[in-house]
Design a protein around this motif. Structure first.
Motif, PDB file in Angstrom:
ATOM      1  N   VAL A 126       0.685  -1.156   0.034  1.00  6.29           N
ATOM      2  CA  VAL A 126      -0.042   0.125   0.122  1.00  6.29           C
ATOM      3  C   VAL A 126       0.998   1.275  -0.041  1.00  6.29           C
ATOM      4  O   VAL A 126       2.061   1.188   0.646  1.00  6.29           O
ATOM      5  CB  VAL A 126      -0.801   0.087   1.100  1.00  6.29           C
ATOM      6  CG1 VAL A 126      -1.900  -1.181   1.196  1.00  6.29           C
ATOM      7  CG2 VAL A 126      -0.148   0.081   2.578  1.00  6.29           C
ATOM      8  N   THR A 127       0.354   2.441  -0.358  1.00 10.37           N
ATOM      9  CA  THR A 127       0.752   3.497  -0.436  1.00 10.37           C
ATOM     10  C   THR A 127      -0.092   4.502   0.462  1.00 10.37           C
ATOM     11  O   THR A 127      -1.160   5.079   0.066  1.00 10.37           O
ATOM     12  CB  THR A 127       1.022   4.295  -1.852  1.00 10.37           C
ATOM     13  OG1 THR A 127      -0.162   4.351  -2.330  1.00 10.37           O
ATOM     14  CG2 THR A 127       2.076   3.557  -2.534  1.00 10.37           C
ATOM     15  N   PRO A 128       0.405   4.359   1.822  1.00  2.74           N
ATOM     16  CA  PRO A 128      -0.540   5.158   2.881  1.00  2.74           C
ATOM     17  C   PRO A 128      -0.653   6.714   2.327  1.00  2.74           C
ATOM     18  O   PRO A 128      -1.887   7.241   2.923  1.00  2.74           O
ATOM     19  CB  PRO A 128       0.152   5.019   4.155  1.00  2.74           C
ATOM     20  CG  PRO A 128       1.622   4.750   3.847  1.00  2.74           C
ATOM     21  CD  PRO A 128       1.383   3.997   2.615  1.00  2.74           C
ATOM     22  N   GLU A 129       0.255   7.276   1.741  1.00  2.00           N
ATOM     23  CA  GLU A 129       0.072   8.551   1.526  1.00  2.00           C
ATOM     24  C   GLU A 129      -0.206   8.670  -0.144  1.00  2.00           C
ATOM     25  O   GLU A 129       0.230   7.722  -0.807  1.00  2.00           O
ATOM     26  CB  GLU A 129       1.378   9.644   1.771  1.00  2.00           C
ATOM     27  CG  GLU A 129       1.679   9.289   3.335  1.00  2.00           C
ATOM     28  CD  GLU A 129       2.995   9.796   3.733  1.00  2.00           C
ATOM     29  OE1 GLU A 129       3.272  10.902   2.975  1.00  2.00           O
ATOM     30  OE2 GLU A 129       3.604   9.411   4.482  1.00  2.00           O
ATOM     31  N   VAL A 130      -0.393   9.965  -0.424  1.00  3.17           N
ATOM     32  CA  VAL A 130      -0.615  10.048  -2.059  1.00  3.17           C
ATOM     33  C   VAL A 130       0.815  10.035  -2.629  1.00  3.17           C
ATOM     34  O   VAL A 130       1.874  10.829  -2.170  1.00  3.17           O
ATOM     35  CB  VAL A 130      -1.209  11.458  -2.420  1.00  3.17           C
ATOM     36  CG1 VAL A 130      -1.234  11.313  -3.824  1.00  3.17           C
ATOM     37  CG2 VAL A 130      -2.855  11.105  -1.824  1.00  3.17           C
ATOM     38  N   GLN A 140      -0.761  12.583  -9.514  1.00  2.00           N
ATOM     39  CA  GLN A 140      -0.798  11.873  -8.097  1.00  2.00           C
ATOM     40  C   GLN A 140      -1.640  10.686  -8.115  1.00  2.00           C
ATOM     41  O   GLN A 140      -2.556  10.387  -9.095  1.00  2.00           O
ATOM     42  CB  GLN A 140      -1.701  12.757  -6.870  1.00  2.00           C
ATOM     43  CG  GLN A 140      -0.794  14.054  -6.823  1.00  2.00           C
ATOM     44  CD  GLN A 140      -1.470  14.774  -5.913  1.00  2.00           C
ATOM     45  OE1 GLN A 140      -2.905  14.884  -5.559  1.00  2.00           O
ATOM     46  NE2 GLN A 140      -0.754  15.706  -5.029  1.00  2.00           N
ATOM     47  N   SER A 141      -1.498   9.546  -7.204  1.00  3.66           N
ATOM     48  CA  SER A 141      -2.103   8.394  -7.233  1.00  3.66           C
ATOM     49  C   SER A 141      -1.991   7.999  -5.910  1.00  3.66           C
ATOM     50  O   SER A 141      -0.911   8.015  -5.025  1.00  3.66           O
ATOM     51  CB  SER A 141      -1.488   7.250  -8.370  1.00  3.66           C
ATOM     52  OG  SER A 141      -0.305   7.034  -7.999  1.00  3.66           O
ATOM     53  N   ARG A 142      -2.975   6.815  -5.631  1.00  2.00           N
ATOM     54  CA  ARG A 142      -2.734   5.996  -4.580  1.00  2.00           C
ATOM     55  C   ARG A 142      -2.916   4.453  -4.788  1.00  2.00           C
ATOM     56  O   ARG A 142      -3.747   4.189  -5.865  1.00  2.00           O
ATOM     57  CB  ARG A 142      -3.719   6.315  -3.386  1.00  2.00           C
ATOM     58  CG  ARG A 142      -3.390   7.664  -2.653  1.00  2.00           C
ATOM     59  CD  ARG A 142      -4.420   7.789  -1.549  1.00  2.00           C
ATOM     60  NE  ARG A 142      -4.024   6.705  -0.473  1.00  2.00           N
ATOM     61  CZ  ARG A 142      -4.599   6.835   0.693  1.00  2.00           C
ATOM     62  NH1 ARG A 142      -5.573   7.491   1.116  1.00  2.00           N
ATOM     63  NH2 ARG A 142      -4.275   5.965   1.668  1.00  2.00           N
ATOM     64  N   LYS A 143      -2.207   3.466  -4.064  1.00  2.00           N
ATOM     65  CA  LYS A 143      -2.394   2.227  -4.851  1.00  2.00           C
ATOM     66  C   LYS A 143      -2.488   1.147  -3.648  1.00  2.00           C
ATOM     67  O   LYS A 143      -1.843   1.312  -2.224  1.00  2.00           O
ATOM     68  CB  LYS A 143      -0.985   2.024  -5.505  1.00  2.00           C
ATOM     69  CG  LYS A 143      -0.635   0.559  -5.952  1.00  2.00           C
ATOM     70  CD  LYS A 143       0.489   0.290  -6.420  1.00  2.00           C
ATOM     71  CE  LYS A 143       0.744  -1.441  -6.915  1.00  2.00           C
ATOM     72  NZ  LYS A 143       2.308  -1.464  -7.290  1.00  2.00           N
ATOM     73  N   LYS A 144      -3.116   0.191  -3.820  1.00  2.00           N
ATOM     74  CA  LYS A 144      -3.073  -1.011  -2.744  1.00  2.00           C
ATOM     75  C   LYS A 144      -3.314  -2.288  -3.703  1.00  2.00           C
ATOM     76  O   LYS A 144      -3.964  -2.442  -4.360  1.00  2.00           O
ATOM     77  CB  LYS A 144      -4.618  -0.743  -1.876  1.00  2.00           C
ATOM     78  CG  LYS A 144      -4.640  -2.024  -0.736  1.00  2.00           C
ATOM     79  CD  LYS A 144      -5.828  -1.776   0.114  1.00  2.00           C
ATOM     80  CE  LYS A 144      -5.898  -2.784   1.179  1.00  2.00           C
ATOM     81  NZ  LYS A 144      -7.007  -2.422   1.993  1.00  2.00           N
ATOM     82  N   ALA A 145      -2.407  -3.186  -3.067  1.00  2.00           N
ATOM     83  CA  ALA A 145      -2.254  -4.376  -3.908  1.00  2.00           C
ATOM     84  C   ALA A 145      -2.327  -5.499  -2.665  1.00  2.00           C
ATOM     85  O   ALA A 145      -1.651  -5.691  -1.761  1.00  2.00           O
ATOM     86  CB  ALA A 145      -1.105  -4.605  -4.708  1.00  2.00           C
TER      87      ALA A 145
END
Length: 593
Positions: free
Chosen positions: A376-380, A422-427
């Motif tokens: 995960v990226t907890p921040e942007v 900008q992006s956020r990701k969760k895998a």
């Protein structure tokens, strides 16, 4: 169903016929110094062609003629051992053999050698029935690292790194679209988030619960023909791999500094790696040492922090330069585009695994394996790029311009562009399997049955970018007295490229992606060793490997979703479907001309 008849290293060349005329020798092979139970040890009956190899947990079984016999046991990095036994007619004799090395008995010396896991990897590779490369995760230290850090050291494997983090894998020059990802021989679901494809991301995997990695270049006939480049098989840890209790705690840190950059993105010095692994063998339900437990948990911070400068976009030789010709009067190439950028992605990774092995008897094991990876990226995450460019005409530059010092004229085609995203990701990747492993009496063969399930989902709830530009600017590039990669860039004419009011918005796009995938596997294998002078066996496999993958995307300006799926069933036939959920037709992203 597949029937396989092939040569190769065989776990016991003696068939039941020999056992009926003689007896059986069984036992375990272990390392005296570490207590590890050694898989892949070679056990030979001296003076005969009979031999076998130990399995995971160090167990072996070998049919032998009646009477006094001598076992010869060898393993990479350890001294060969000989042990005399008396084989009873129609019976079985148990013998446990402990291997050691003279290096362990030295005093007042510090000797550095192969790690135990790598010795096992070398042993298994030498006994492989096909072309494969095996590497243990403890070979290079970090037990909770990106798998790319291990795989990059194998022959024929190339790995791309971004800010010290392995991101892409290439096998035989081909990317992950041509590589089949497996764990313990079962296909593992993979997702890249933006589409339904067979690609996988190294950043979504972890070695916390992995004992070794195998690169298989030449599959055996019982393997699926689904990988042109090869197969990547991750072998998980198991409780019976070692004797006694083992607890390992690893702490670590990593730090990235952009030195002279004034970026607000920072990678502070902190505890970035925390991993705990535990294994032990218990006695339960009235049995003796019949339950093996292997557990691991890890946390790792792996921020991506990069800085780039130089020719960008199409700025390759020819496309990014105006080259001298016999008629244009240039004496050296002139650069058309120059730019810089930075990327910051504060990624956190967690991994957990639990493997249970229960012995039904000396030759039968029930197992349950579980693992989960979270990325995960907890921040942007952010990306910023700035470029300055002009046209390909010689007239775009002031007369006398050279590679060392050039001046672009303030024409309509000379422009400055900024891009910000900008992006956020969760895998999340989850894999589980359960099954039975059974060794036939006298080393005559093996039977195994396995049920596996894996699911991978990658999604980007936020993925937005904006582009703006300003034209009619003049600029200089001066390399004289400057570092090769950092020439002096100066604006000479036109609206200020440093003033946001000078720019015109060109595009603004906001998207959301999600791409889940899952695989279910059913297989049963029966292998029978042949009584011949060369290692040979026949094998029957039956199974099914249905799989599915979907992807969906949403763009700002519509309430609908683009949705597509494909499904591969037991017969290997692929079907797909795509469509739009309820909602108005998507509108084009507004642009300003």
């Amino acid at each position: 169903m597949i029937v396989l008849l092939t040569g190769g290293s065989s776990a016991g060349l003696a068939a039941p016929g020999i056992a009926s005329a003689g007896g059986v020798i069984s036992g375990t092979i272990s390392n005296q110094a570490t207590g590890d139970l050694l898989a892949g040890a070679r056990i030979q009956l001296e003076g005969t062609t009979l031999e076998t190899t130990s399995e995971r947990g160090g167990a072996f079984s070998l049919a032998a003629p009646t009477g006094p016999q001598t076992l010869v046991v060898s393993f990479s990095g350890l001294e060969t051992a000989r042990r005399g036994v008396v084989v009873p007619a129609g019976g079985e004799v148990a013998v446990d053999i402990v291997l050691t090395s003279g290096i362990y008995t030295l005093e007042k010396f510090t000797v550095s050698g192969l790690r135990e896991g790598q010795a096992l990897a070398i042993q298994l590779q030498s006994q492989a029935e096909n072309a494969k490369t095996v590497a243990a995760t403890d070979t290079f230290g970090n037990p909770a690292a990106n798998p790319g850090e291990l795989l990059m050291r194998l022959p024929g494997v190339a790995v791309n790194f971004v800010s010290g983090e392995a991101t892409e894998l290439f096998l035989r020059g081909m990317g992950t679209s041509f590589v089949s990802l497996m764990t313990d021989g079962n296909a593992l679901a993979a997702s890249v988030g933006t589409s339904s494809s067979r690609d996988f991301q190294l950043t979504a995997l972890d070695t916390g619960n992995i004992e070794s990695a195998e690169i298989v270049r030449a599959p055996t006939p019982d393997m699926p023909a689904s990988a042109i480049a090869g197969y990547l098989n991750l072998v998980s840890r198991r409780g019976f791999d070692r004797r006694g209790r083992r607890v390992e705690l690893t702490l670590g840190t990593r730090w990235t500094d952009l030195y002279e950059s004034k970026t607000p993105a920072k990678d502070p010095a902190r505890l970035d790696l925390l991993t705990l692994s535990y294994s032990e063998v218990f006695s339960v339900l009235g049995g003796a040492r019949n339950l093996g437990v292997a557990f691991n948990a890890s946390h790792r911070s792996a921020p991506t922090l990069t800085d780039a400068v130089g020719g960008i976009g199409a700025a390759a030789a020819g496309a990014g330069h105006v080259l001298p010709t016999a008629t244009n009067g240039l004496t050296s190439p002139l650069l058309r585009a120059m730019g810089s950028g930075e990327t910051y992605a504060p990624t956190h990774k967690q991994n957990a695994g639990l493997n249970l092995d229960y012995k039904l008897g000396e030759r039968s094991i029930l197992y349950l394996k579980n693992s989960v990876n979270l990325n995960v990226t907890p921040e942007v995450s952010s990306i910023y790029r700035h470029s300055i460019s002009t046209t390909a005409a010689v007239a775009s530059f002031a007369p006398g311009s050279t590679y060392e010092y050039q001046r672009a004229l303030p024409i309509a085609g000379s422009r400055s562009e900024v891009f910000s995203g900008q992006s956020r990701k969760k895998a999340v990747t989850y894999a589980a399997s359960t099954g039975l492993e059974h060794r036939l009496a006298g080393g005559a063969g093996t039977f195994s049955a396995d049920v596996s399930y894996s699911r991978a989902t990658t999604w980007y709830p936020i993925n937005a970018d904006i582009t703006a530009d300003v034209s009619g600017i003049g600029w200089d590039i001066d390399r004289r007295g400057q570092p090769a990669w950092y020439p002096a860039l100066t604006q000479t004419a036109g609206p200020s490229i440093y003033d946001p009011e000078s720019y015109t918005l060109r595009t603004f796009i906001r998207r959301a992606y999600r791409a889940p995938a899952e695989r279910i596997g059913l297989r049963a294998d029966y292998r029978r060793n042949l009584t011949v002078r060369v290692p040979a066996y026949w094998k029957v496999r039956a199974g099914s490997r249905p799989s599915s993958a979907c992807s969906s995307s949403r763009r700002r300006g519509t309430t609908g979703r683009i949705h597509s799926c494909w499904l591969r069933g037991p017969a290997g036939r692929a079907t797909s479907r795509s469509g739009r959920t309820s909602g108005p037709r998507p509108r084009r992203t507004p642009t300003t001309a």
